[in-house]
Design a protein around this motif. Structure first.
Motif, PDB file in Angstrom:
ATOM      1  N   SER A 202     -91.612 -17.553  72.049  1.00 34.10           N
ATOM      2  CA  SER A 202     -90.982 -18.229  70.915  1.00 34.10           C
ATOM      3  C   SER A 202     -89.694 -17.547  70.459  1.00 34.10           C
ATOM      4  O   SER A 202     -88.848 -18.176  69.852  1.00 34.10           O
ATOM      5  N   VAL A 203     -89.554 -16.270  70.701  1.00 37.01           N
ATOM      6  CA  VAL A 203     -88.340 -15.541  70.324  1.00 37.01           C
ATOM      7  C   VAL A 203     -87.891 -14.703  71.517  1.00 37.01           C
ATOM      8  O   VAL A 203     -88.586 -14.618  72.510  1.00 37.01           O
TER       9      VAL A 203
ATOM     10  N   GLU B  95     -90.026  -5.342  73.904  1.00 39.04           N
ATOM     11  CA  GLU B  95     -91.283  -4.634  74.129  1.00 39.04           C
ATOM     12  C   GLU B  95     -92.054  -4.428  72.836  1.00 39.04           C
ATOM     13  O   GLU B  95     -93.278  -4.437  72.834  1.00 39.04           O
ATOM     14  N   THR B  96     -91.358  -4.260  71.714  1.00 37.47           N
ATOM     15  CA  THR B  96     -92.068  -4.063  70.446  1.00 37.47           C
ATOM     16  C   THR B  96     -92.792  -5.335  70.028  1.00 37.47           C
ATOM     17  O   THR B  96     -93.908  -5.265  69.514  1.00 37.47           O
ATOM     18  N   GLU B  97     -92.168  -6.500  70.264  1.00 37.60           N
ATOM     19  CA  GLU B  97     -92.830  -7.760  69.909  1.00 37.60           C
ATOM     20  C   GLU B  97     -94.013  -8.032  70.823  1.00 37.60           C
ATOM     21  O   GLU B  97     -95.048  -8.534  70.379  1.00 37.60           O
ATOM     22  N   GLU B  98     -93.874  -7.698  72.088  1.00 37.61           N
ATOM     23  CA  GLU B  98     -94.992  -7.875  73.006  1.00 37.61           C
ATOM     24  C   GLU B  98     -96.143  -6.945  72.642  1.00 37.61           C
ATOM     25  O   GLU B  98     -97.310  -7.322  72.706  1.00 37.61           O
ATOM     26  N   THR B  99     -95.812  -5.713  72.239  1.00 42.89           N
ATOM     27  CA  THR B  99     -96.832  -4.770  71.800  1.00 42.89           C
ATOM     28  C   THR B  99     -97.512  -5.264  70.533  1.00 42.89           C
ATOM     29  O   THR B  99     -98.737  -5.182  70.407  1.00 42.89           O
ATOM     30  N   LYS B 100     -96.718  -5.794  69.600  1.00 46.38           N
ATOM     31  CA  LYS B 100     -97.266  -6.333  68.355  1.00 46.38           C
ATOM     32  C   LYS B 100     -98.204  -7.510  68.648  1.00 46.38           C
ATOM     33  O   LYS B 100     -99.276  -7.619  68.056  1.00 46.38           O
TER      34      LYS B 100
ATOM     35  N   LEU C  97     -99.339 -15.516  62.835  1.00 47.46           N
ATOM     36  CA  LEU C  97     -98.802 -14.295  63.433  1.00 47.46           C
ATOM     37  C   LEU C  97     -98.541 -14.486  64.934  1.00 47.46           C
ATOM     38  O   LEU C  97     -97.537 -13.991  65.462  1.00 47.46           O
ATOM     39  N   ALA C  98     -99.430 -15.200  65.600  1.00 48.86           N
ATOM     40  CA  ALA C  98     -99.239 -15.437  67.032  1.00 48.86           C
ATOM     41  C   ALA C  98     -97.991 -16.275  67.281  1.00 48.86           C
ATOM     42  O   ALA C  98     -97.251 -16.034  68.235  1.00 48.86           O
TER      43      ALA C  98
END
Length: 124
Positions: free
Chosen positions: A95-96, A100-105, A87-88
């Motif tokens: 990596s992508v 902001e949603t990916e950073e929050t995830k 997941l990390a």
């Protein structure tokens, strides 16, 4: 003054003797420390009264943390680490294209893994 120095050296001598005897006659010293109960000979945790103390404080947050990682509480420590690393790698901002949603995830994944490790007393 000489008596005081002799007393200090005698105390240091006895501390050194105690340390040597403990090192010789305590074979589990290498496998355990005061921060965890991990026994590397069996790859398992020994039972203690504090094993699930952290998880008992807030079981709903622990369940939520397992849900964030998409696993159940029966997962082994090695599998848990493998899922966390997958997941990390997937949600890491470098990596992508980061949004902001990916950073929050990623922040949720990190905090969930940290919470589970503290509850299970896993060394990172």
């Amino acid at each position: 003054m000489d008596d005081f120095i002799r007393l200090i050296f005698r105390i240091l001598y006895y501390i050194f003797l105690w340390w040597i005897l403990d090192w010789i006659f305590n074979p589990d010293r290498k496998n355990k420390n005061r921060y965890n109960n991990f026994n590397s000979n069996t790859d398992d945790y020994e039972e203690s009264s504090q094993d699930n103390q952290f998880a008992q404080m807030n079981p709903s947050k622990l369940e939520e943390s397992y849900g964030v990682l998409g696993v159940t509480s029966e997962i082994s420590d090695k599998e848990l680490k493998k899922v966390y690393l997958q997941l990390a790698k997937k949600y890491h901002p470098d990596s992508v294209e980061s949004s902001e949603t990916e950073e929050t995830k990623m922040a949720e994944i990190n905090s969930a893994y940290q919470y589970i490790c503290e509850a299970r007393k896993i060394r990172k």
